[in-house]
Design a protein around this motif. Structure first.
Motif, PDB file in Angstrom:
ATOM      1  N   ILE A 277     -51.020  16.780 -53.232  1.00 29.96           N
ATOM      2  CA  ILE A 277     -51.031  15.358 -52.883  1.00 29.96           C
ATOM      3  C   ILE A 277     -50.113  14.577 -53.820  1.00 29.96           C
ATOM      4  O   ILE A 277     -49.323  13.731 -53.373  1.00 29.96           O
ATOM      5  N   ASP A 278     -50.202  14.856 -55.116  1.00 29.59           N
ATOM      6  CA  ASP A 278     -49.323  14.187 -56.085  1.00 29.59           C
ATOM      7  C   ASP A 278     -47.859  14.492 -55.799  1.00 29.59           C
ATOM      8  O   ASP A 278     -46.990  13.605 -55.874  1.00 29.59           O
ATOM      9  N   PHE A 279     -47.591  15.759 -55.479  1.00 31.11           N
ATOM     10  CA  PHE A 279     -46.214  16.152 -55.163  1.00 31.11           C
ATOM     11  C   PHE A 279     -45.733  15.453 -53.895  1.00 31.11           C
ATOM     12  O   PHE A 279     -44.611  14.951 -53.829  1.00 31.11           O
TER      13      PHE A 279
ATOM     14  N   VAL B 265     -46.679  10.312 -45.755  1.00 28.22           N
ATOM     15  CA  VAL B 265     -48.047   9.919 -46.091  1.00 28.22           C
ATOM     16  C   VAL B 265     -48.147   9.677 -47.592  1.00 28.22           C
ATOM     17  O   VAL B 265     -47.708  10.508 -48.392  1.00 28.22           O
ATOM     18  N   ILE B 266     -48.692   8.522 -47.954  1.00 32.28           N
ATOM     19  CA  ILE B 266     -49.084   8.275 -49.339  1.00 32.28           C
ATOM     20  C   ILE B 266     -50.582   8.517 -49.413  1.00 32.28           C
ATOM     21  O   ILE B 266     -51.360   7.867 -48.700  1.00 32.28           O
ATOM     22  N   GLY B 267     -51.005   9.451 -50.239  1.00 33.17           N
ATOM     23  CA  GLY B 267     -52.419   9.800 -50.332  1.00 33.17           C
ATOM     24  C   GLY B 267     -53.052   9.279 -51.609  1.00 33.17           C
ATOM     25  O   GLY B 267     -52.466   9.397 -52.691  1.00 33.17           O
ATOM     26  N   LEU B 268     -54.231   8.707 -51.474  1.00 38.79           N
ATOM     27  CA  LEU B 268     -54.990   8.238 -52.627  1.00 38.79           C
ATOM     28  C   LEU B 268     -56.378   8.874 -52.573  1.00 38.79           C
ATOM     29  O   LEU B 268     -57.121   8.673 -51.608  1.00 38.79           O
ATOM     30  N   ILE B 269     -56.705   9.672 -53.576  1.00 41.08           N
ATOM     31  CA  ILE B 269     -57.978  10.398 -53.602  1.00 41.08           C
ATOM     32  C   ILE B 269     -59.119   9.445 -53.944  1.00 41.08           C
ATOM     33  O   ILE B 269     -59.022   8.656 -54.890  1.00 41.08           O
ATOM     34  N   ASN B 270     -60.190   9.532 -53.161  1.00 42.42           N
ATOM     35  CA  ASN B 270     -61.338   8.670 -53.436  1.00 42.42           C
ATOM     36  C   ASN B 270     -62.204   9.248 -54.551  1.00 42.42           C
ATOM     37  O   ASN B 270     -62.109  10.425 -54.895  1.00 42.42           O
TER      38      ASN B 270
ATOM     39  N   ALA C  19     -53.186   6.738 -46.804  1.00 39.06           N
ATOM     40  CA  ALA C  19     -54.498   7.320 -46.519  1.00 39.06           C
ATOM     41  C   ALA C  19     -55.341   7.465 -47.774  1.00 39.06           C
ATOM     42  O   ALA C  19     -54.846   7.863 -48.831  1.00 39.06           O
ATOM     43  N   VAL C  20     -56.627   7.148 -47.620  1.00 35.86           N
ATOM     44  CA  VAL C  20     -57.622   7.368 -48.667  1.00 35.86           C
ATOM     45  C   VAL C  20     -58.597   8.417 -48.162  1.00 35.86           C
ATOM     46  O   VAL C  20     -59.128   8.309 -47.059  1.00 35.86           O
ATOM     47  N   ALA C  21     -58.843   9.453 -48.952  1.00 32.97           N
ATOM     48  CA  ALA C  21     -59.773  10.515 -48.547  1.00 32.97           C
ATOM     49  C   ALA C  21     -59.985  11.464 -49.725  1.00 32.97           C
ATOM     50  O   ALA C  21     -59.419  11.265 -50.815  1.00 32.97           O
ATOM     51  N   CYS C  22     -60.772  12.498 -49.504  1.00 27.07           N
ATOM     52  CA  CYS C  22     -60.963  13.541 -50.507  1.00 27.07           C
ATOM     53  C   CYS C  22     -59.759  14.483 -50.493  1.00 27.07           C
ATOM     54  O   CYS C  22     -58.909  14.420 -49.597  1.00 27.07           O
ATOM     55  N   GLU C  23     -59.701  15.372 -51.476  1.00 27.11           N
ATOM     56  CA  GLU C  23     -58.551  16.276 -51.593  1.00 27.11           C
ATOM     57  C   GLU C  23     -58.365  17.133 -50.347  1.00 27.11           C
ATOM     58  O   GLU C  23     -57.237  17.297 -49.853  1.00 27.11           O
TER      59      GLU C  23
END
Length: 231
Positions: free
Chosen positions: A92-94, A199-204, A180-184
């Motif tokens: 996700i970070d990558f 997609v930009i992902g942000l872990i909850n 998007a916000v969600a789990c890994e």
């Protein structure tokens, strides 16, 4: 690799020595090419992740290599009983670094924010998965703050109950970028499934366990959203 070894055994058993030598040479060349591909992929991934490089060729190679390495890495994590979420977090970070490295900004109307329904306060009596206007913004969960941020920037927000609902919304809206916000696990599978849509992902955060009264760093969401929006 398993199928290559199987082919080698069958050829050794049923073919002549000349055919065997020829196929063995091909297998050696293929093995070298595969190893070379993974080596270049790893170097490209490191370059993007470490230096936020904007070279398009390197970004494409790194993205292809990451998609190829991820299933194999998850498979190894299963075998050695290591935490798969660490691998997913790195992916996700990558992925976020890849999107940022493109240097592109997006009009608010072309951006979609996807939130999981588990961000909603569990005892809330208002259904907001189909209509975010039902949210009373009482402050018991972070959704009200996120809706306010999105409204100020004129970005659409959808709250989903799972992967199928998310895919249907993405197909209907067809955004140019998804925040998007969600789990890994859900973020990783979602990033892979949407394909060419960035997609930009942000872990909850999950202080109460998975899928129950989860939270998210709203200030981080606001900052990352502003970084990709075209003013």
């Amino acid at each position: 690799m398993f199928f290559m070894l199987l082919a080698f055994v069958l050829i050794y058993r049923y073919f002549t020595i000349h055919t065997y030598n020829f196929v063995l040479l091909i297998l050696i060349v293929l093995t070298i090419l595969i190893l070379l591909f993974y080596m270049i992929s790893i170097l490209s991934i490191y370059y993007i992740y470490k230096y936020n490089g904007r070279n398009k060729i390197i970004r494409n190679f790194a993205g292809t290599g990451m998609r190829a390495l991820l299933p194999f890495s998850i498979f190894l994590a299963d075998i050695f009983k290591t935490k798969k979420d660490l691998l997913r977090k790195f992916y996700i970070d990558f992925n976020n670094a890849m999107v940022n490295a493109s240097g592109r900004r997006y009009l608010p109307k072309n951006v979609l924010i996807l939130l999981p329904h588990c961000l909603q306060y569990s005892e809330c009596g208002y259904k907001i998965t189909n209509n975010t206007e039902n949210c009373r913004r009482c402050g018991r969960c972070s959704i009200g703050k996120i809706l306010k941020i999105a409204e100020e920037r004129e970005v659409e927000v959808c709250i989903v109950t799972g992967g199928t609902a998310a895919r249907n919304i993405v197909k209907r809206i067809n955004p140019e970028l998804i925040f998007a916000v969600a789990c890994e696990r859900d973020l990783t599978s979602g990033i892979v499934e949407v394909g060419k849509i960035p997609v930009i992902g942000l872990i909850n955060d999950r202080p109460n366990g998975p899928c129950y009264n989860t939270t998210v760093d709203v200030e981080s969401l606001k900052q990352r959203l502003d970084e990709i929006l075209e003013v």
